[in-house]
Write a protein that holds these residues in place. Sequence first.
Motif, PDB file in Angstrom:
ATOM      1  N   LEU A   1       8.219  -1.141  -1.561  1.00 44.60           N
ATOM      2  CA  LEU A   1       7.164  -1.764  -0.757  1.00 44.60           C
ATOM      3  C   LEU A   1       7.226  -1.216   0.662  1.00 44.60           C
ATOM      4  O   LEU A   1       8.269  -0.703   1.092  1.00 44.60           O
ATOM      5  CB  LEU A   1       7.294  -3.287  -0.738  1.00 44.60           C
ATOM      6  N   PRO A   2       6.126  -1.348   1.414  1.00 42.09           N
ATOM      7  CA  PRO A   2       6.147  -0.904   2.810  1.00 42.09           C
ATOM      8  C   PRO A   2       6.990  -1.841   3.671  1.00 42.09           C
ATOM      9  O   PRO A   2       7.084  -3.040   3.395  1.00 42.09           O
ATOM     10  CB  PRO A   2       4.664  -0.974   3.222  1.00 42.09           C
ATOM     11  N   LYS A   3       7.569  -1.286   4.713  1.00 42.50           N
ATOM     12  CA  LYS A   3       8.400  -2.081   5.610  1.00 42.50           C
ATOM     13  C   LYS A   3       7.613  -3.235   6.227  1.00 42.50           C
ATOM     14  O   LYS A   3       8.145  -4.332   6.443  1.00 42.50           O
ATOM     15  CB  LYS A   3       8.970  -1.178   6.708  1.00 42.50           C
ATOM     16  N   ASP A   4       6.338  -3.015   6.475  1.00 40.52           N
ATOM     17  CA  ASP A   4       5.506  -4.046   7.100  1.00 40.52           C
ATOM     18  C   ASP A   4       5.348  -5.278   6.215  1.00 40.52           C
ATOM     19  O   ASP A   4       4.952  -6.346   6.699  1.00 40.52           O
ATOM     20  CB  ASP A   4       4.111  -3.481   7.434  1.00 40.52           C
ATOM     21  N   HIS A   5       5.632  -5.143   4.922  1.00 42.36           N
ATOM     22  CA  HIS A   5       5.471  -6.273   4.004  1.00 42.36           C
ATOM     23  C   HIS A   5       6.752  -7.075   3.829  1.00 42.36           C
ATOM     24  O   HIS A   5       6.754  -8.083   3.109  1.00 42.36           O
ATOM     25  CB  HIS A   5       5.007  -5.768   2.631  1.00 42.36           C
ATOM     26  N   LEU A   6       7.847  -6.643   4.464  1.00 43.30           N
ATOM     27  CA  LEU A   6       9.145  -7.263   4.191  1.00 43.30           C
ATOM     28  C   LEU A   6       9.174  -8.751   4.509  1.00 43.30           C
ATOM     29  O   LEU A   6       9.642  -9.567   3.708  1.00 43.30           O
ATOM     30  CB  LEU A   6      10.243  -6.549   4.995  1.00 43.30           C
ATOM     31  N   VAL A   7       8.695  -9.117   5.688  1.00 46.46           N
ATOM     32  CA  VAL A   7       8.745 -10.524   6.108  1.00 46.46           C
ATOM     33  C   VAL A   7       7.930 -11.389   5.156  1.00 46.46           C
ATOM     34  O   VAL A   7       8.388 -12.453   4.698  1.00 46.46           O
ATOM     35  CB  VAL A   7       8.245 -10.681   7.559  1.00 46.46           C
ATOM     36  N   ASN A   8       6.725 -10.929   4.852  1.00 47.54           N
ATOM     37  CA  ASN A   8       5.871 -11.680   3.932  1.00 47.54           C
ATOM     38  C   ASN A   8       6.484 -11.742   2.538  1.00 47.54           C
ATOM     39  O   ASN A   8       6.412 -12.764   1.842  1.00 47.54           O
ATOM     40  CB  ASN A   8       4.491 -11.021   3.881  1.00 47.54           C
ATOM     41  N   PHE A   9       7.116 -10.646   2.133  1.00 50.89           N
ATOM     42  CA  PHE A   9       7.757 -10.573   0.812  1.00 50.89           C
ATOM     43  C   PHE A   9       8.856 -11.631   0.699  1.00 50.89           C
ATOM     44  O   PHE A   9       8.930 -12.388  -0.281  1.00 50.89           O
ATOM     45  CB  PHE A   9       8.343  -9.167   0.631  1.00 50.89           C
ATOM     46  N   GLU A  10       9.708 -11.708   1.715  1.00 51.54           N
ATOM     47  CA  GLU A  10      10.794 -12.693   1.682  1.00 51.54           C
ATOM     48  C   GLU A  10      10.241 -14.118   1.684  1.00 51.54           C
ATOM     49  O   GLU A  10      10.724 -14.992   0.964  1.00 51.54           O
ATOM     50  CB  GLU A  10      11.713 -12.484   2.887  1.00 51.54           C
ATOM     51  N   GLN A  11       9.184 -14.335   2.477  1.00 49.17           N
ATOM     52  CA  GLN A  11       8.593 -15.666   2.553  1.00 49.17           C
ATOM     53  C   GLN A  11       7.979 -16.075   1.216  1.00 49.17           C
ATOM     54  O   GLN A  11       8.173 -17.207   0.739  1.00 49.17           O
ATOM     55  CB  GLN A  11       7.530 -15.689   3.650  1.00 49.17           C
TER      56      GLN A  11
ATOM     57  N   GLY B   1      16.796  -0.376   0.729  1.00 47.64           N
ATOM     58  CA  GLY B   1      17.036   0.691   1.685  1.00 47.64           C
ATOM     59  C   GLY B   1      15.723   1.095   2.316  1.00 47.64           C
ATOM     60  O   GLY B   1      14.718   1.279   1.620  1.00 47.64           O
ATOM     61  N   ILE B   2      15.703   1.208   3.644  1.00 46.86           N
ATOM     62  CA  ILE B   2      14.476   1.550   4.370  1.00 46.86           C
ATOM     63  C   ILE B   2      14.521   3.017   4.774  1.00 46.86           C
ATOM     64  O   ILE B   2      15.467   3.458   5.442  1.00 46.86           O
ATOM     65  CB  ILE B   2      14.316   0.678   5.633  1.00 46.86           C
ATOM     66  N   HIS B   3      13.506   3.760   4.374  1.00 50.60           N
ATOM     67  CA  HIS B   3      13.438   5.168   4.763  1.00 50.60           C
ATOM     68  C   HIS B   3      13.162   5.245   6.264  1.00 50.60           C
ATOM     69  O   HIS B   3      12.194   4.648   6.761  1.00 50.60           O
ATOM     70  CB  HIS B   3      12.331   5.883   3.991  1.00 50.60           C
ATOM     71  N   PRO B   4      13.989   5.961   7.030  1.00 51.01           N
ATOM     72  CA  PRO B   4      13.860   5.942   8.491  1.00 51.01           C
ATOM     73  C   PRO B   4      12.555   6.525   9.020  1.00 51.01           C
ATOM     74  O   PRO B   4      12.139   6.186  10.133  1.00 51.01           O
ATOM     75  CB  PRO B   4      15.063   6.765   8.959  1.00 51.01           C
ATOM     76  N   GLU B   5      11.900   7.390   8.259  1.00 49.94           N
ATOM     77  CA  GLU B   5      10.672   8.024   8.747  1.00 49.94           C
ATOM     78  C   GLU B   5       9.422   7.366   8.179  1.00 49.94           C
ATOM     79  O   GLU B   5       8.514   6.990   8.911  1.00 49.94           O
ATOM     80  CB  GLU B   5      10.688   9.508   8.403  1.00 49.94           C
ATOM     81  N   SER B   6       9.384   7.195   6.862  1.00 50.24           N
ATOM     82  CA  SER B   6       8.175   6.655   6.233  1.00 50.24           C
ATOM     83  C   SER B   6       8.112   5.129   6.279  1.00 50.24           C
ATOM     84  O   SER B   6       7.029   4.546   6.162  1.00 50.24           O
ATOM     85  CB  SER B   6       8.093   7.116   4.775  1.00 50.24           C
ATOM     86  N   GLY B   7       9.270   4.482   6.445  1.00 48.01           N
ATOM     87  CA  GLY B   7       9.287   3.026   6.416  1.00 48.01           C
ATOM     88  C   GLY B   7       9.210   2.448   5.016  1.00 48.01           C
ATOM     89  O   GLY B   7       9.130   1.230   4.850  1.00 48.01           O
ATOM     90  N   GLU B   8       9.239   3.321   4.008  1.00 47.01           N
ATOM     91  CA  GLU B   8       9.189   2.815   2.635  1.00 47.01           C
ATOM     92  C   GLU B   8      10.511   2.139   2.283  1.00 47.01           C
ATOM     93  O   GLU B   8      11.592   2.642   2.608  1.00 47.01           O
ATOM     94  CB  GLU B   8       8.933   3.960   1.654  1.00 47.01           C
ATOM     95  N   CYS B   9      10.414   0.988   1.644  1.00 48.59           N
ATOM     96  CA  CYS B   9      11.593   0.235   1.228  1.00 48.59           C
ATOM     97  C   CYS B   9      11.734   0.316  -0.292  1.00 48.59           C
ATOM     98  O   CYS B   9      10.793   0.004  -1.014  1.00 48.59           O
ATOM     99  CB  CYS B   9      11.482  -1.234   1.630  1.00 48.59           C
TER     100      CYS B   9
END
Length: 802
Positions: free
Chosen positions: A426-436, A381-389
């Motif tokens: 984790l931060p939203k910005d790390h999602l793509v790298n995390f999945e990879q 779940g992604i927090h809409p304001e902080s971007g924390e997942c």
Amino acid sequence: MLHPKYHWESLQTDEDKARLLSDQLNISPLVASLLITRGIRDLDEGKRFLYGTLADLHDPLLMSGMKEAVERIRAAVENGERILIYGDYDADGVSSTALMIHLMTRLGANFDYYIPHRSKEGYGLHIHALEQFYESGFTLVVTVDTGISAVEQVAYANSVGMDVIVTDHHEPPSKLPEAFALINPKLPYCSYPFKGLAGVGVAYKLAQALLGGDTPMEWTELVALGTVADLMPLVEENRLIVTYGLKSMGHSAFPGLTALLSVAGSIKEQVSSTNVAFGLAPRINASGRMSHANRAVELLTTSSAQDAELIANELDILNKERQLLVENIVEEALLQLAAKEAAGHLPDVIVVAGEGWNVGVVGIVASKILERYYRPTIVLGIHPESGECKGSARSIPGFDIYEALTHCADLLDHYGGHPAAAGMSLPKDHLVNFEQRLGEYATDILRPEHFVPTMLTDIECSLEEVTLPVIEQLEELAPFGMGNTYPRLLIRGVKLLECRQMGKEGKHLKLNVSHNGTSIEAVAFGKGELAPLLANESVIDLVAEAGINEWNGSRKPQLLIQDLSISHIQVFDYRGARYPIVKLEELVDKLLHLPSYELRTMATVLSDEVDGLNTSDLKNTPLWVYDNDAGVNPGNEIAVVEGADAVKTLFVLQLPESSHMWNRMMERFGSLERVFLLHPMRKDHEKVQSPSREQFKQVYAVLRQQGYNPIAQEELIVTLVGRTGLSRRMLELTLEVFEELDFVTRTSGTIILNESPSKQPLETSSRYRELGLLAEMEQMLLHGRIPQITEWMHNQMQGQGA
């Protein structure tokens, strides 16, 4: 054919040991064999498994850190120190917290408890919470079901003079917190004999260490709740404690559990691990998922029946809301996965994330997606304001999700868990790298066989062995759960007598199966969609649990089917349907709603155009037309494109005019698994009989009586029908044989009997032989019983394979 959902693996038993154990324990050989497959090696282990008591539990002081923890807690109680119980928000953590509250109350301690908010704070110890209680004068923290990875938080507590005793059961990280005492049987240096305790189990051992023989037996109810809910193995100590806990729940000392059993619809006097897993645990978990876990703790610690009833109803409502929320998130997640599949790639490790998804239910969503795709799954779940997942993971055997997260630890703010389940942020910005990174890690671990779910079967037996006494003996192995599943019986070669859908929207199946005169009803929950794939009198292999169906004072055996398969081609009887095209459309629609069924795997075969076909939905279905040489040829473009090799399901709208066409068709459709017979029944004037010399003599005699002058074929056939009783079609085919043998000459609709025919035996005529084969085929396909047709087709396909 019907392929099983799972790959079946049979547990191996030692028959000699089983016979010995059967004699020693005075139990049935079947139960003795099941004990062997559960790792019971001798008489003593068998006695402990079947008849163990709480006296068989290990000394809690064998657990590393226990002695120090006991001394520190006693000192705190004696000195009036303020003690904080710090728990977790799932059912194990709630049970642990409640048990510790009862313990501290019994010790007369000055205490309070704290459970973080699942979505606002997340899992584990939090420094802001410790600060709050430090400022309020708390000097000792006892964690339950959490803390083993709280290095920084414990360091903070130490810095301000708060001692921390960690009781936990999660996998210890490489770096451990420097707590006053660490109590976790999984610590590498801990020599405690049993490593499978739940968090509440570890808390219970602490209570035993503090109270000794004065530990209330009813506290095992809380241990049973948390242990079953957290999917801990029901073996050794867990099995003993849960057994006593379930018995105690039947007359529970806790008003909260009594109220919860009531709203869950459980019979209080017959509480089983299933009632706990599917009735109590989801409602306890709903508190932490949808609101705050404190309400569930209040339920398990209140002494007021009125308050308990009120809270239990609140949790029941929360659970219903949770179910609806899960359904909505699953739908959104499946849309994401459908897009990935459309792009041509479904990753080995599934990662889906959505803004605003309730992090309290993402673990359930992950379980549902894993069940559908059978891949390790992470839902965030992604927090809409902080971007924390924040999310949860569920995994498959052979893929340690905790180790996988450790491989990506630099991308995560926090993570923890087990090989099969974990949580992370984790931060939203790390999602793509995390999945990879997860995908790269999985490439080295996962093989094709990992993606085929496996079902272990305990023992193979016959249907005749599943009797009431045997089923009653199987109950001796309870409580059932992780590590001690209800015995799965592999039963081969039963005949399907009846199949019907039942329940809301036909979601379930009710079967009647038989073998050697023994018939048993069987239920397959959630498998109602398979009904169109189960033909009566098919021979089925199945994996099932055996139960007892009690109704109006009658008790009889019942099978609960877990998986089933049919290894032979299946034939479905819709011969003579009044509206065959409508029935065909209905069948196609049902099949297309099943996983892995596509139009390309189906074919409709006919001899010529059928009324209504052009205006039906079947214009998008592969159509094939009988052909004398090839057997069948493509009848439309989709059949040309998909080809014959893809065909697994065949709809027969019309029969061919020769057995040769049928045989060549069966040869061409070599991958057939099921055949639906929708052809019309032959009328009397079209009936073909197996030819005999007497029939041909009779026809020839009539021809001789007509003389050697030309006679109109139509006039002759009318005469022959009246004189021989053979059908019009049979006579037409007979005349073709006579023509081939040069007995007659046919020209321009007339027939002339040859005065000096060549003397050739009937058997030399290819048309005579074909007539025999055609009669056999039509007799079978028009009048044969389905088991006969099935065997006939099976033999045909076996002959082709040879």
